[in-house]
Structures are given as structure tokens and as C-alpha cells.
Design an enzyme around this catalytic site. Structure first.
Site, mmCIF file in Angstrom:
data_model
loop_
_atom_site.group_PDB
_atom_site.id
_atom_site.type_symbol
_atom_site.label_atom_id
_atom_site.label_comp_id
_atom_site.label_asym_id
_atom_site.label_seq_id
_atom_site.Cartn_x
_atom_site.Cartn_y
_atom_site.Cartn_z
ATOM 1 N N ASP A 1 -8.111 1.603 7.957
ATOM 2 C CA ASP A 1 -6.760 2.173 7.867
ATOM 3 C C ASP A 1 -6.585 3.256 8.934
ATOM 4 O O ASP A 1 -7.533 3.956 9.281
ATOM 5 C CB ASP A 1 -6.528 2.750 6.460
ATOM 6 C CG ASP A 1 -5.037 2.862 6.109
ATOM 7 O OD1 ASP A 1 -4.185 2.490 6.936
ATOM 8 O OD2 ASP A 1 -4.740 3.334 4.997
ATOM 9 N N GLU B 1 0.843 -1.209 0.000
ATOM 10 C CA GLU B 1 0.000 0.000 0.000
ATOM 11 C C GLU B 1 0.871 1.251 0.000
ATOM 12 O O GLU B 1 0.601 2.235 -0.690
ATOM 13 C CB GLU B 1 -0.926 0.010 1.218
ATOM 14 C CG GLU B 1 -1.971 1.130 1.205
ATOM 15 C CD GLU B 1 -1.547 2.402 1.951
ATOM 16 O OE1 GLU B 1 -2.264 3.406 1.862
ATOM 17 O OE2 GLU B 1 -0.489 2.385 2.606
HETATM 18 ZN ZN LIG Z 1 1.019 4.815 5.667
#
Ligand SMILES: [Zn+2]
Length: 289
Positions: A172, A130
Site C-alpha cells: 500500500d 478499502e
Molecule cells: Zn487511501
């Protein structure tokens, strides 16, 4: 879930792509799901990146791969390589909120949620790559999510088909104190409402430990406008292919975001407890409905 839980500890180390600890995480996640009897697979591929060739591995676990529809819960398990924070070089970045704790929460949920039915099941995706290696850009970020969305868009297998995803809930930057969450996408606003309702129910019953509301319903944020995303994260390649997205990420980001202090000290046990309870409640209701 306490921040030092057995499911969290293995994640509280640097997990940069290709490192030994990155491989250890893959083994740990696989063993967890195999012990639960879930279908487990990997999506492994090589990419030329801004710092050379890298091998990435997305991890995918499915409670019932034969179900007609699925809800995806996902987070990224890689951590950011050494970077500059102003004039300070950050090394051995742990990323407790980014996204060690969200990954540990997925493991906890997998162990405590029902499997669903042949109509609706649950799938968990641990994205690799990511983080950008240098500066965030469309080409230097989201390596794993881009690959998986592409592979799945050409797949006929029912547990991979994009049109069989009820919605994808992406977690997240979670675990730091006092987060505020907003709905980003109109098509999943009803799911966000369920999160807010689960929160207010639990709060009324005295089950929550944080003092202030986490899921804000009075105001929403446009997650996508004219093809641009308010926050670029692993959901983007899926959203672009019309997968409904629930993005659970605080606005603003936690103050420790991409700072060396995003370690175990950044995690607030009360916030972690409440988020785990709220998300568990909503997904449990979806699977039981
Ligand atoms: Zn990050």
C-alpha cells in the site's frame, strides 16, 4: 517497471466503487490472470454504507488452487471518492500510490514469477472498498477485506482456508520517492529480513537505482498492541484471525497521501524499479525453495 507501463495505465484513473472505470479494472485484472492460466474468482457482495447501498467485488487469482500452502500478495484497487483536503475539495482522485502502482506491480509479478509447486503457490487478492466513503472508522473502511476474511474463515476449500496462508504480504502507498519500510510483526520478521537482505545484495551488485536503504532492520514498529493496529489497512481482519502479515507501507506515509497530487507525477521510476526487483527476488526465492 516504468510508471507508464501498459499494466499501470488502466489503473491511473479514478476507480471509485461502482463507477465504470472500477468495472473496467475488474475486467482488466480478470483478463490478465485468465491469459496466464491462473484460477480466477470474485467475491461480490452488497453492503449498506454511510452513503447508501454499494456493491463490492474482491478479485482473487490463484496460480495453483490445489497447493497445500500459499503466499498472498495483495493491494486495494478502489480509489477514494471526492473528499476535503483542508478547505480544498479533491475531485477525480487517482491514487497512483494508493494503490494503482501496487496493483500494477501485482500484475507484473504474476506474469514473471514461477507458479510454485503443489506444496506452495502464490495467490493475489485485489481488495475492493478499502477506502472510507466519509471519515475513516472501523465501520466505514476495509469493506472488501472484512468480507473476504469472514467468508474464508468459514470455507473448507484449500485455496481459501486461512490456516493455509503462509503469510499475506500487503502492499500500500507505494511508488513515491524515498520510502522507509519497517517490520511491524514479530512472526514475519524473518520475511522482512529476506527483503532487507535482497535489497543489500542487489545494492552491492549495483542493480538498484535509489541512493538510500528502503528496508530498515535496525528498528521495528509494533504493528499490533493490545488489539490495536499501528496502521489500519486491509490486513487487519486477517491478522485478527491469526494470518501472518507482512505489511509493506512506508513510515511515514508518502507526502502525497490523500492529496490531489497522488497521480502519475507522484511515482518515482527509480523507487518503483527497486521495489519491484526486491519483492520479486524474495517471492521468487520462496517459490523456488
Ligand atoms: Zn487511501
Amino acid at each position: 517497471m516504468p510508471p507508464n507501463g501498459a499494466l499501470l495505465k488502466p489503473f491511473l484513473v479514478p476507480r471509485t466503487v461502482g463507477s465504470d472505470s472500477h468495472q473496467n479494472i475488474q475486467d482488466f485484472v480478470r483478463q490478465h490472470f485468465q491469459a496466464l492460466g491462473w484460477h480466477f474468482e470474485t467475491d461480490r457482495f452488497q453492503r449498506d454504507t454511510v452513503i447508501g447501498k454499494k456493491v463490492f467485488t474482491n478479485l482473487i487469482a490463484t496460480a495453483n488452487p490445489f497447493a497445500k500452502q500459499r503466499i498472498i500478495l495483495c493491494a486495494h484497487y478502489d480509489s477514494k471518492i471526492d473528499f476535503m483536503d483542508g478547505s480544498q475539495k479533491v475531485t477525480n482522485f487517482v491514487g497512483a500510490t494508493d494503490s494503482a502502482w501496487p496493483c500494477a506491480l501485482l500484475l507484473e509479478l504474476a506474469a514473471s514469477l514461477p507458479r510454485g509447486s503443489d506444496d506452495l503457490t502464490i495467490q493475489m487478492v485485489f481488495f475492493d472498498g478499502e477506502e472510507s466513503f466519509l471519515d475513516w472508522s472501523r465501520s466505514d473502511s476495509l469493506y472488501g477485506a472484512n468480507h473476504l476474511a469472514h467468508v474464508w474463515s468459514g470455507s473448507a476449500q484449500s485455496h481459501q482456508r486461512l490456516d493455509k496462508i503462509k503469510y499475506m504480504m500487503l502492499l500500500d502507498l507505494l511508488g513515491a520517492p524515498s520510502p522507509k519500510f519497517y517490520s511491524f510483526f514479530q512472526d514475519t520478521a524473518p520475511v522482512f529480513q529476506k527483503l532487507a537482505l535482497a535489497e543489500s545484495d542487489a545494492r552491492r551488485k549495483g542493480l538498484l537505482r535509489t541512493p538510500r536503504r528502503l528496508f530498515i532492520t535496525e528498528q521495528s514498529i509494533m504493528g499490533r498492541q493490545h488489539g490495536h493496529y499501528y496502521v489500519e489497512d486491509d490486513h487487519v481482519p486477517f491478522s485478527m484471525r491469526n494470518v501472518p502479515i507482512v505489511h509493506i507501507i512506508p513510515t511515514p506515509f508518502p507526502s502525497v497521501w490523500h492529496k490531489k497530487h497522488d497521480d502519475v507525477t507522484a511515482l518515482d521510476p527509480d523507487t518503483c524499479h527497486d521495489l519491484a526487483l526486491i519483492i520479486h527476488t524474495v517471492i521468487h526465492r520462496e517459490l523456488a525453495a
